[in-house]
Motif scaffolding. Sequence first.
Motif, PDB file in Angstrom:
ATOM      1  N   TRP A 155       5.117  -6.376  -3.483  1.00  0.00           N
ATOM      2  CA  TRP A 155       3.965  -7.271  -3.404  1.00  0.00           C
ATOM      3  C   TRP A 155       2.691  -6.452  -3.305  1.00  0.00           C
ATOM      4  O   TRP A 155       2.640  -5.457  -2.568  1.00  0.00           O
ATOM      5  CB  TRP A 155       4.087  -8.184  -2.172  1.00  0.00           C
ATOM      6  CG  TRP A 155       2.868  -8.995  -1.862  1.00  0.00           C
ATOM      7  CD1 TRP A 155       1.941  -8.731  -0.887  1.00  0.00           C
ATOM      8  CD2 TRP A 155       2.416 -10.193  -2.519  1.00  0.00           C
ATOM      9  NE1 TRP A 155       0.958  -9.691  -0.903  1.00  0.00           N
ATOM     10  CE2 TRP A 155       1.230 -10.600  -1.876  1.00  0.00           C
ATOM     11  CE3 TRP A 155       2.915 -10.957  -3.577  1.00  0.00           C
ATOM     12  CZ2 TRP A 155       0.519 -11.741  -2.269  1.00  0.00           C
ATOM     13  CZ3 TRP A 155       2.216 -12.091  -3.962  1.00  0.00           C
ATOM     14  CH2 TRP A 155       1.035 -12.476  -3.316  1.00  0.00           C
ATOM     15  N   ARG A 157      -1.570  -7.355  -2.994  1.00  0.00           N
ATOM     16  CA  ARG A 157      -2.704  -8.272  -3.017  1.00  0.00           C
ATOM     17  C   ARG A 157      -3.974  -7.462  -2.864  1.00  0.00           C
ATOM     18  O   ARG A 157      -4.089  -6.648  -1.945  1.00  0.00           O
ATOM     19  CB  ARG A 157      -2.630  -9.294  -1.885  1.00  0.00           C
ATOM     20  CG  ARG A 157      -3.654 -10.434  -2.059  1.00  0.00           C
ATOM     21  CD  ARG A 157      -3.576 -11.478  -0.989  1.00  0.00           C
ATOM     22  NE  ARG A 157      -4.115 -10.992   0.259  1.00  0.00           N
ATOM     23  CZ  ARG A 157      -5.426 -10.861   0.513  1.00  0.00           C
ATOM     24  NH1 ARG A 157      -6.318 -11.156  -0.407  1.00  0.00           N
ATOM     25  NH2 ARG A 157      -5.840 -10.410   1.670  1.00  0.00           N
ATOM     26  N   LEU A 234      -2.833 -14.253 -10.761  1.00  0.00           N
ATOM     27  CA  LEU A 234      -1.473 -13.863 -10.393  1.00  0.00           C
ATOM     28  C   LEU A 234      -1.015 -12.845 -11.413  1.00  0.00           C
ATOM     29  O   LEU A 234      -1.382 -12.941 -12.586  1.00  0.00           O
ATOM     30  CB  LEU A 234      -0.498 -15.045 -10.498  1.00  0.00           C
ATOM     31  CG  LEU A 234      -0.756 -16.363  -9.791  1.00  0.00           C
ATOM     32  CD1 LEU A 234       0.409 -17.322 -10.081  1.00  0.00           C
ATOM     33  CD2 LEU A 234      -0.878 -16.134  -8.302  1.00  0.00           C
ATOM     34  N   HIS A 244      -1.441 -10.310  -6.715  1.00  0.00           N
ATOM     35  CA  HIS A 244      -2.566 -11.254  -6.738  1.00  0.00           C
ATOM     36  C   HIS A 244      -3.851 -10.469  -6.567  1.00  0.00           C
ATOM     37  O   HIS A 244      -3.963  -9.625  -5.681  1.00  0.00           O
ATOM     38  CB  HIS A 244      -2.451 -12.292  -5.623  1.00  0.00           C
ATOM     39  CG  HIS A 244      -3.619 -13.232  -5.584  1.00  0.00           C
ATOM     40  ND1 HIS A 244      -4.585 -13.196  -4.607  1.00  0.00           N
ATOM     41  CD2 HIS A 244      -3.989 -14.227  -6.433  1.00  0.00           C
ATOM     42  CE1 HIS A 244      -5.495 -14.137  -4.852  1.00  0.00           C
ATOM     43  NE2 HIS A 244      -5.157 -14.778  -5.941  1.00  0.00           N
TER      44      HIS A 244
ATOM     45  N   GLU B 159      -1.498 -18.121   3.545  1.00  0.00           N
ATOM     46  CA  GLU B 159      -0.191 -17.512   3.364  1.00  0.00           C
ATOM     47  C   GLU B 159       0.698 -17.880   4.540  1.00  0.00           C
ATOM     48  O   GLU B 159       0.207 -18.183   5.639  1.00  0.00           O
ATOM     49  CB  GLU B 159      -0.304 -15.986   3.255  1.00  0.00           C
ATOM     50  CG  GLU B 159      -0.806 -15.302   4.499  1.00  0.00           C
ATOM     51  CD  GLU B 159      -0.846 -13.774   4.350  1.00  0.00           C
ATOM     52  OE1 GLU B 159      -1.852 -13.264   3.810  1.00  0.00           O
ATOM     53  OE2 GLU B 159       0.102 -13.105   4.778  1.00  0.00           O
ATOM     54  N   GLN B 230       9.991 -14.788  -2.293  1.00  0.00           N
ATOM     55  CA  GLN B 230       8.525 -14.831  -2.213  1.00  0.00           C
ATOM     56  C   GLN B 230       7.995 -15.689  -3.361  1.00  0.00           C
ATOM     57  O   GLN B 230       8.656 -15.863  -4.382  1.00  0.00           O
ATOM     58  CB  GLN B 230       7.891 -13.436  -2.208  1.00  0.00           C
ATOM     59  CG  GLN B 230       8.058 -12.645  -3.472  1.00  0.00           C
ATOM     60  CD  GLN B 230       7.400 -11.245  -3.398  1.00  0.00           C
ATOM     61  OE1 GLN B 230       6.829 -10.861  -2.381  1.00  0.00           O
ATOM     62  NE2 GLN B 230       7.470 -10.489  -4.476  1.00  0.00           N
ATOM     63  N   GLN B 232       4.019 -17.627  -4.976  1.00  0.00           N
ATOM     64  CA  GLN B 232       2.567 -17.778  -4.839  1.00  0.00           C
ATOM     65  C   GLN B 232       2.078 -18.745  -5.906  1.00  0.00           C
ATOM     66  O   GLN B 232       2.744 -18.956  -6.906  1.00  0.00           O
ATOM     67  CB  GLN B 232       1.860 -16.419  -4.989  1.00  0.00           C
ATOM     68  CG  GLN B 232       2.032 -15.761  -6.348  1.00  0.00           C
ATOM     69  CD  GLN B 232       1.142 -14.523  -6.530  1.00  0.00           C
ATOM     70  OE1 GLN B 232       0.093 -14.428  -5.916  1.00  0.00           O
ATOM     71  NE2 GLN B 232       1.564 -13.615  -7.386  1.00  0.00           N
ATOM     72  N   HIS B 244      -5.624 -20.131  -3.305  1.00  0.00           N
ATOM     73  CA  HIS B 244      -4.436 -19.299  -3.513  1.00  0.00           C
ATOM     74  C   HIS B 244      -3.538 -19.434  -2.298  1.00  0.00           C
ATOM     75  O   HIS B 244      -3.992 -19.311  -1.163  1.00  0.00           O
ATOM     76  CB  HIS B 244      -4.811 -17.823  -3.703  1.00  0.00           C
ATOM     77  CG  HIS B 244      -3.601 -16.934  -3.860  1.00  0.00           C
ATOM     78  ND1 HIS B 244      -3.188 -16.057  -2.893  1.00  0.00           N
ATOM     79  CD2 HIS B 244      -2.715 -16.817  -4.879  1.00  0.00           C
ATOM     80  CE1 HIS B 244      -2.090 -15.428  -3.309  1.00  0.00           C
ATOM     81  NE2 HIS B 244      -1.789 -15.871  -4.499  1.00  0.00           N
ATOM     82  N   SER B 246       0.366 -18.181  -0.760  1.00  0.00           N
ATOM     83  CA  SER B 246       1.519 -17.306  -0.968  1.00  0.00           C
ATOM     84  C   SER B 246       2.453 -17.402   0.222  1.00  0.00           C
ATOM     85  O   SER B 246       2.035 -17.716   1.334  1.00  0.00           O
ATOM     86  CB  SER B 246       1.074 -15.857  -1.194  1.00  0.00           C
ATOM     87  OG  SER B 246       0.391 -15.356  -0.072  1.00  0.00           O
ATOM     88  N   SER B 248       6.317 -15.709   1.849  1.00  0.00           N
ATOM     89  CA  SER B 248       7.284 -14.622   1.734  1.00  0.00           C
ATOM     90  C   SER B 248       8.136 -14.503   2.971  1.00  0.00           C
ATOM     91  O   SER B 248       7.666 -14.724   4.083  1.00  0.00           O
ATOM     92  CB  SER B 248       6.547 -13.290   1.509  1.00  0.00           C
ATOM     93  OG  SER B 248       7.465 -12.219   1.450  1.00  0.00           O
TER      94      SER B 248
END
Lengths: 368, 368, 368, 368
Positions: A155, A157, A234, A244, B159, B230, B232, B244, B246, B248
């Motif tokens: 991952w 971001r 994304l 992201h 998130e 995970q 998103q 946005h 996400s 996980s």
Amino acid sequence: MRNIGIGIVGGGYMGKAHSVAMASVGAVFGTSLRPKLEMIAATTPESAERYRATYGFARCTADWRVLVNDPLIEAVVIAAPQELHREIALAAFALGKPVLCEKPLGASLADATAMTEAAEASGVTNMVGFNYIRTPASQYARHLVASGEIGRVVWFRGEHTEDFDADATKPASWRNFGMANGTMGDLSPHMVNAALALIGPIQSLVADIETVHPTRPGPTGPVAVTNDDQAQFLCRFTGGAMGHLSFSRVATGRKMGYAYEITGTTGAIRFDQEDQNALWLYKSEGPAAQRGFRKILTGPDHPDYLPFCQGPGHGTGYQDQIIIEAHDFLTAIATGKPVWPTFRDGLSVMQVIDAAHRSHSTRQWVTL
Amino acid sequence: MRNIGIGIVGGGYMGKAHSVAMASVGAVFGTSLRPKLEMIAATTPESAERYRATYGFARCTADWRVLVNDPLIEAVVIAAPQELHREIALAAFALGKPVLCEKPLGASLADATAMTEAAEASGVTNMVGFNYIRTPASQYARHLVASGEIGRVVWFRGEHTEDFDADATKPASWRNFGMANGTMGDLSPHMVNAALALIGPIQSLVADIETVHPTRPGPTGPVAVTNDDQAQFLCRFTGGAMGHLSFSRVATGRKMGYAYEITGTTGAIRFDQEDQNALWLYKSEGPAAQRGFRKILTGPDHPDYLPFCQGPGHGTGYQDQIIIEAHDFLTAIATGKPVWPTFRDGLSVMQVIDAAHRSHSTRQWVTL
Amino acid sequence: MRNIGIGIVGGGYMGKAHSVAMASVGAVFGTSLRPKLEMIAATTPESAERYRATYGFARCTADWRVLVNDPLIEAVVIAAPQELHREIALAAFALGKPVLCEKPLGASLADATAMTEAAEASGVTNMVGFNYIRTPASQYARHLVASGEIGRVVWFRGEHTEDFDADATKPASWRNFGMANGTMGDLSPHMVNAALALIGPIQSLVADIETVHPTRPGPTGPVAVTNDDQAQFLCRFTGGAMGHLSFSRVATGRKMGYAYEITGTTGAIRFDQEDQNALWLYKSEGPAAQRGFRKILTGPDHPDYLPFCQGPGHGTGYQDQIIIEAHDFLTAIATGKPVWPTFRDGLSVMQVIDAAHRSHSTRQWVTL
Amino acid sequence: MRNIGIGIVGGGYMGKAHSVAMASVGAVFGTSLRPKLEMIAATTPESAERYRATYGFARCTADWRVLVNDPLIEAVVIAAPQELHREIALAAFALGKPVLCEKPLGASLADATAMTEAAEASGVTNMVGFNYIRTPASQYARHLVASGEIGRVVWFRGEHTEDFDADATKPASWRNFGMANGTMGDLSPHMVNAALALIGPIQSLVADIETVHPTRPGPTGPVAVTNDDQAQFLCRFTGGAMGHLSFSRVATGRKMGYAYEITGTTGAIRFDQEDQNALWLYKSEGPAAQRGFRKILTGPDHPDYLPFCQGPGHGTGYQDQIIIEAHDFLTAIATGKPVWPTFRDGLSVMQVIDAAHRSHSTRQWVTL
């Protein structure tokens, strides 16, 4: 140790930063090549002379061609508007002169492609000024990821968010016109470059781009803003990680939100440029009761910190990033060894940005 | 002040939390309805008896129907596996008994729809257990946004990230099978609910969902994981904000990463459940030199804090969220006034999750 | 599993906290002794009845002697004004009833001494309510120090700072009169207890104590404040560490500043109650480039966290500290095993405070 | 704009920092006086030549008297060992040459006194290099306090803590011998200066000073350390505030712990050099529910930030503090206006340190 004649095109924000960097880098790093501030170019004779005197250049000009062609100029720094990057760079490469060019590499993908081809054809040192990735913290983050310290990355971001245009009543400026000056054009290159450097190539993405404040006060009434205020996408990286990225100039409260988090299978990294002297690292090791993100203060054990200070935690700043950049540029010229990031790297960044624009227009995932 | 007979279906993680909450809520909030722990239901007579004795219930049963039908049971809390939610809730509503149901509302969109219809037909109090949004900090965040303190919202990022499945060598458990137990099924509802509560309905989204560790050790060798690790999505809210989200369970280093940031045109909010007693607020007011995100410690000035402690900064915790939930549930029953979030709200969450799955499958933006 | 009749003297701030704790502790910890809320005592029949009904006690009284003498009362919690601690405790010990007494142990050193002697003579469980040291984070900090994880301790800094009296225009209240209600009397015991628990006995100290706002608005004009607003002392611990402790009720911006830092020869610890679910740990091990204070989120691996929640980082709060206290108190009664902190420990705290007062008066270092 | 010939005595840690600063300050600040790196002095001809070449000086010498006497040297920077400060400064002042002297001002109180008298007799610019107080954050903190933004100051806590000598097995170095190189001699001056600048003169104090590791490995076995590892004192400021200062070179985990907190009656300030680009400010204004310490990122609105960068939050670093220092020094020379801190200020710092030593020796409060 020998001198090298430096010419800088542009005396504004970044032109000043590069001038200071060239004046300092020798003493800071003890470089073998010693920059001589030979000539600075600006748009008018008056501004050129003002920059010359202030920054300490020997000569100045209002015609960048004079600078590039001057026999005493051995390397060129481009800190001019993006629309001029291509022409200046091509002129310099034609004379076999190394170039350090500010980001974004070109005003368009076509420009960037042409510049990269010319750079590679010339064989001389070519480099793009992605300064934020030069902090000791981000350099060390790259090292940690590359050496597998956090396992396989799953991952990423990243964001580059500021708030200089958050106020809808702020009058329109040059920043509000032209794709190259919008959030995607102006802010995203730094973080896209970071993503590519930290994680690797991007395989596919789906983007959304927006102008939050479509009009702004102009001299005689509201004027239409022609570029974007915020954007996000994304993505999947070639190596498999999910990603992201987001960018904004209307992120109220954010001043220098160049920030990223990287999750690996055995560790994780967090960084925020607003506290650029700290890197947060988590490792899945040791007793569970003692695990946690640790705040590492940069110091002499991290790349390029020591020349600035012998004590850890004493901190480097914005200007120091440009000095590190100058050091790498001079070292590449002196040794002929590869430098990073090259024009090719800058082109890769622009290809991602281009894909994001296409994804937004078509509302589709785009494969790179 | 009068007693109300409470029946709880399920005695595990959430069953315990609700039992403790029902035992405490009267003293904490001074409620007019006083829960009497009348009966608890579990899967076997032995476990039911163990829970009864430990949590202090009067009676127990291994058949949830006995509990729902018992005349002394005046309200039902469902803390059983998701597959049972529908049947239990419908039985309770048929008898006109109020229901507090754990999230996600149902095991499927169909279940959630049926449950919502039954709830609304019955006219009795119905509520979903999204506990994290109950912290004084998040309640106050809702108030700030709703009252316009940060202007028009232009950006939301949320998130829900944990790392309990980050280790690829961890043996497979029930969590690794069935969509309802994956990241989208199990973790996303909390943050989707928060997004809807804080910003409003989602209009469209594009999602990406992934199983990072496709196999895990089983009793006799590797077994295939059948749900996601995970996920998103990008989205646009009906009100115009870009978003946005996400999720996980492999976010190494993250323990309770229920976190969000909200950007408005005149302010911004940041929150992270890992420091649940702090809310970060930025306001574009006062001298520029004095602006910054302020760390507000929750205290008696924030919703539902005072019953727990008279001193600010002394802090509430996980269990307290469930007590606040119990208070709202009892108050709605006592007064007949609306409660939040209802089954209808829980259904809205599941519609977003369903849309995300469809978007992932089709690799398209989906409009809700 | 059997019931135990609990009597609580006092129904205010701490009386409520102990009532809720006694109502919850059985379900939370699954204790073998199950508190029965038998009787609560307050100053008037009306307030006693109100507390009884609200907290769920069976009976109430306006005479604490009735409570202590009641045959169904098997253990007494003292949450009454400090001036009453001695008399109540002595009455309970005379009947062989265990006592959990709020801090500070007594209104004076003489009181505390008499109480400790009575407690030890009785041989029954006796305990002082220093709740803040009960957080999983601080319990784990004690474990880390005691097990040598940070080497030999060379430095301790602790503070207990709040700002409820920072505003000089706030009218005088009971807090502004009497040494027992000043900063040294009311706030310092928590942190002095923490210092003794974490580091060990204090050998010598030199103190400075101050009333920052000497008068406050009263009903008919300014009234003189008779106790202290802030105080501090330097000290040396018997084990050799250098220390500093400070206390304030005028620490503008500080809400729950129960905070400490411990420096050892091979590591360090930092804690702040305002973020009570995090413990910061530094260890001088591993590559220098990767060292830093790590933010450990409390979880099931830390003492007394698991009964509240199975997930790490989900957090405990103020009320949970009192529940942990209740658990220890009940366990000691049930098993006859030692409990911490005893009246003897509470007396040690008061001896330090007394020494600080003497040092301030004489402007001399004082040896304990 | 005209050149000024600069001579720097010393080429080590601080000599380099000043060299880089003098090379950069003109371009950064656009100063009217432009430093010419005329001569550098070191202890041997070889080291002097090495420094000259690396830092870009025109000439060098192994005799500081040659430098001071050189007619082209118009200002002297003293970055030599403390024992030499007095002699060099007096020689420069005798010739009417301005002096910027590193801290501590002198190797002894007598030296500092003599230097201050000579400085004031000469009438030329004299300045001490307390660089940390030059950050935009600390400059702004001074402004906030001085302008009453946090009301009347009632509390100050400052520390300068590092951990370079935390490891007891680290071999002895020059730092372990001589009072001037101990914690009180070497680290405390920065924070004492900050305290005096932020709050005002100190009226009385009581101190404790300690050598934590009394011996260290030497070339042929353990050698005795002759100075202190950590120290602290309580104090009262003339203005009434209560204070605490502490210093350590054995503060495990602390890298640049130059940190302070200031409590006023209507606000509070917190700063930690480890995050030098942030200043924390609390103001007792606005709704109670919205109060909290705000993290202000330094930017163009804060003193001396703008010349380094136009964007807020982009950050300055250690080297930039020295550049700011150089700017103030040059400005004072150019304009004849007062500069801060003067030798008189440096002397005040040494008087506090001297008082702390006396307090420790006598175990008494000492009045200044």
